[in-house]
Design an enzyme around this catalytic site. Structure first.
Site, PDB file in Angstrom:
ATOM      1  N   CYS A   3       0.829  -1.218   0.000  1.00 12.13           N
ATOM      2  CA  CYS A   3       0.000   0.000   0.000  1.00 12.13           C
ATOM      3  C   CYS A   3       0.863   1.268   0.000  1.00 12.13           C
ATOM      4  CB  CYS A   3      -0.985  -0.079   1.164  1.00 12.13           C
ATOM      5  SG  CYS A   3      -0.910   1.181   2.388  1.00 12.13           S
ATOM      6  N   CYS A   6       1.949   2.630   3.376  1.00 11.24           N
ATOM      7  CA  CYS A   6       3.027   1.818   3.968  1.00 11.24           C
ATOM      8  C   CYS A   6       4.367   2.219   3.350  1.00 11.24           C
ATOM      9  CB  CYS A   6       2.764   0.327   3.757  1.00 11.24           C
ATOM     10  SG  CYS A   6       1.510  -0.357   4.863  1.00 11.24           S
ATOM     11  N   HIS A  45      -0.345  -1.173   9.386  1.00  9.45           N
ATOM     12  CA  HIS A  45      -1.388  -1.156   8.351  1.00  9.45           C
ATOM     13  C   HIS A  45      -2.723  -1.679   8.874  1.00  9.45           C
ATOM     14  CE1 HIS A  45      -2.936  -1.235   4.193  1.00  9.45           C
ATOM     15  NE2 HIS A  45      -3.658  -2.240   4.658  1.00  9.45           N
ATOM     16  N   ASN A  81     -12.827   8.481   5.805  1.00  9.05           N
ATOM     17  CA  ASN A  81     -13.740   7.802   4.892  1.00  9.05           C
ATOM     18  C   ASN A  81     -13.587   6.306   5.107  1.00  9.05           C
ATOM     19  OD1 ASN A  81     -14.621  10.228   3.670  1.00  9.05           O
ATOM     20  ND2 ASN A  81     -12.753  10.288   2.450  1.00  9.05           N
ATOM     21  N   GLY A  87     -16.173   7.037  -0.002  1.00 10.12           N
ATOM     22  CA  GLY A  87     -15.163   7.878  -0.645  1.00 10.12           C
ATOM     23  C   GLY A  87     -13.738   7.470  -0.352  1.00 10.12           C
ATOM     24  N   HIS A  94      -6.537   6.504   7.537  1.00  8.81           N
ATOM     25  CA  HIS A  94      -6.017   7.871   7.642  1.00  8.81           C
ATOM     26  C   HIS A  94      -7.140   8.800   8.079  1.00  8.81           C
ATOM     27  CE1 HIS A  94      -7.336   7.131   3.498  1.00  8.81           C
ATOM     28  NE2 HIS A  94      -7.700   8.402   3.446  1.00  8.81           N
TER      29      HIS A  94
HETATM   30  P1  AMP Z   1      -9.408   8.981   0.906  1.00  8.73           P
HETATM   31  O1  AMP Z   1     -10.209   9.368  -0.295  1.00  8.73           O
HETATM   32  O2  AMP Z   1     -10.097   9.320   2.197  1.00  8.73           O
HETATM   33  O3  AMP Z   1      -8.930   7.543   0.847  1.00  8.73           O
HETATM   34  O4  AMP Z   1      -8.162   9.932   0.886  1.00  8.73           O
HETATM   35  C1  AMP Z   1      -6.946   9.607   0.277  1.00  8.73           C
HETATM   36  C2  AMP Z   1      -6.119  10.864   0.291  1.00  8.73           C
HETATM   37  O5  AMP Z   1      -4.770  10.522   0.085  1.00  8.73           O
HETATM   38  C3  AMP Z   1      -6.512  11.871  -0.799  1.00  8.73           C
HETATM   39  O6  AMP Z   1      -6.896  13.103  -0.182  1.00  8.73           O
HETATM   40  C4  AMP Z   1      -5.230  12.005  -1.630  1.00  8.73           C
HETATM   41  O7  AMP Z   1      -5.002  13.317  -2.087  1.00  8.73           O
HETATM   42  C5  AMP Z   1      -4.162  11.559  -0.646  1.00  8.73           C
HETATM   43  N1  AMP Z   1      -2.941  11.002  -1.228  1.00  8.73           N
HETATM   44  C6  AMP Z   1      -2.840  10.012  -2.149  1.00  8.73           C
HETATM   45  N2  AMP Z   1      -1.548   9.753  -2.417  1.00  8.73           N
HETATM   46  C7  AMP Z   1      -0.813  10.584  -1.634  1.00  8.73           C
HETATM   47  C8  AMP Z   1       0.593  10.789  -1.453  1.00  8.73           C
HETATM   48  N3  AMP Z   1       1.509  10.091  -2.120  1.00  8.73           N
HETATM   49  N4  AMP Z   1       0.989  11.738  -0.583  1.00  8.73           N
HETATM   50  C9  AMP Z   1       0.070  12.460   0.104  1.00  8.73           C
HETATM   51  N5  AMP Z   1      -1.254  12.309  -0.012  1.00  8.73           N
HETATM   52  C10 AMP Z   1      -1.704  11.391  -0.877  1.00  8.73           C
END
Ligand code: AMP
Length: 111
Positions: A3, A6, A45, A81, A87, A94
């Site tokens: 992931c 990770c 994770h 989410n 979403g 996170h």
């Molecule tokens: P979610 O839709 O709640 O799963 O949010 C995933 C979040 O991860 C989104 O707001 C993305 O902009 C963010 N995201 C994805 N890849 C990265 C990355 N490499 N560094 C920082 N944020 C990321």
């Protein structure tokens, strides 16, 4: 395939770190929806909120407050989410920390 968060924990993918301790990491969202948009994750994770033990959340609570202190903000919004239809796009727990210091927070879409 491992992931993406990770990989961030391991330093295999770069991130803009805000705060880190033994168990948790906070870094800037790559696609911010507000002036402050931080992602707070456990290093271990877990897929999402449903998958995460309460003991982890108890510790995470203190870490989240420490992140707010580090950023010197008192007002912020926390969102997680839980599942695809809610979403969720990255399946490593996170918490989104979103803030607009000194102003009322508003945004058109929920993360
Ligand atoms: P979610 O839709 O709640 O799963 O949010 C995933 C979040 O991860 C989104 O707001 C993305 O902009 C963010 N995201 C994805 N890849 C990265 C990355 N490499 N560094 C920082 N944020 C990321």
């Amino acid at each position: 395939m491992e992931c993406i968060f990770c990989k961030i924990v391991k330093g295999e993918i770069p991130s803009k770190k805000v705060l880190e301790n033994e168990n948790f990491l906070a870094f800037h969202d790559i696609n911010p929806i507000a002036p402050i948009h931080i992602l707070i994750i456990p290093k271990e994770h877990f897929e999402n909120f449903s998958d995460t033990p309460k003991e982890t959340f108890a510790k995470m609570s203190d870490f989240i407050k420490a992140v707010a202190k580090e950023l010197d903000i008192s007002d912020y919004r926390l969102i997680t989410n839980n599942g695809k239809n809610a979403g969720q796009e990255v399946f490593h727990l996170h918490i989104h920390m979103i803030a607009n210091p000194g102003e009322k927070l508003k945004w058109p879409k929920l993360v």
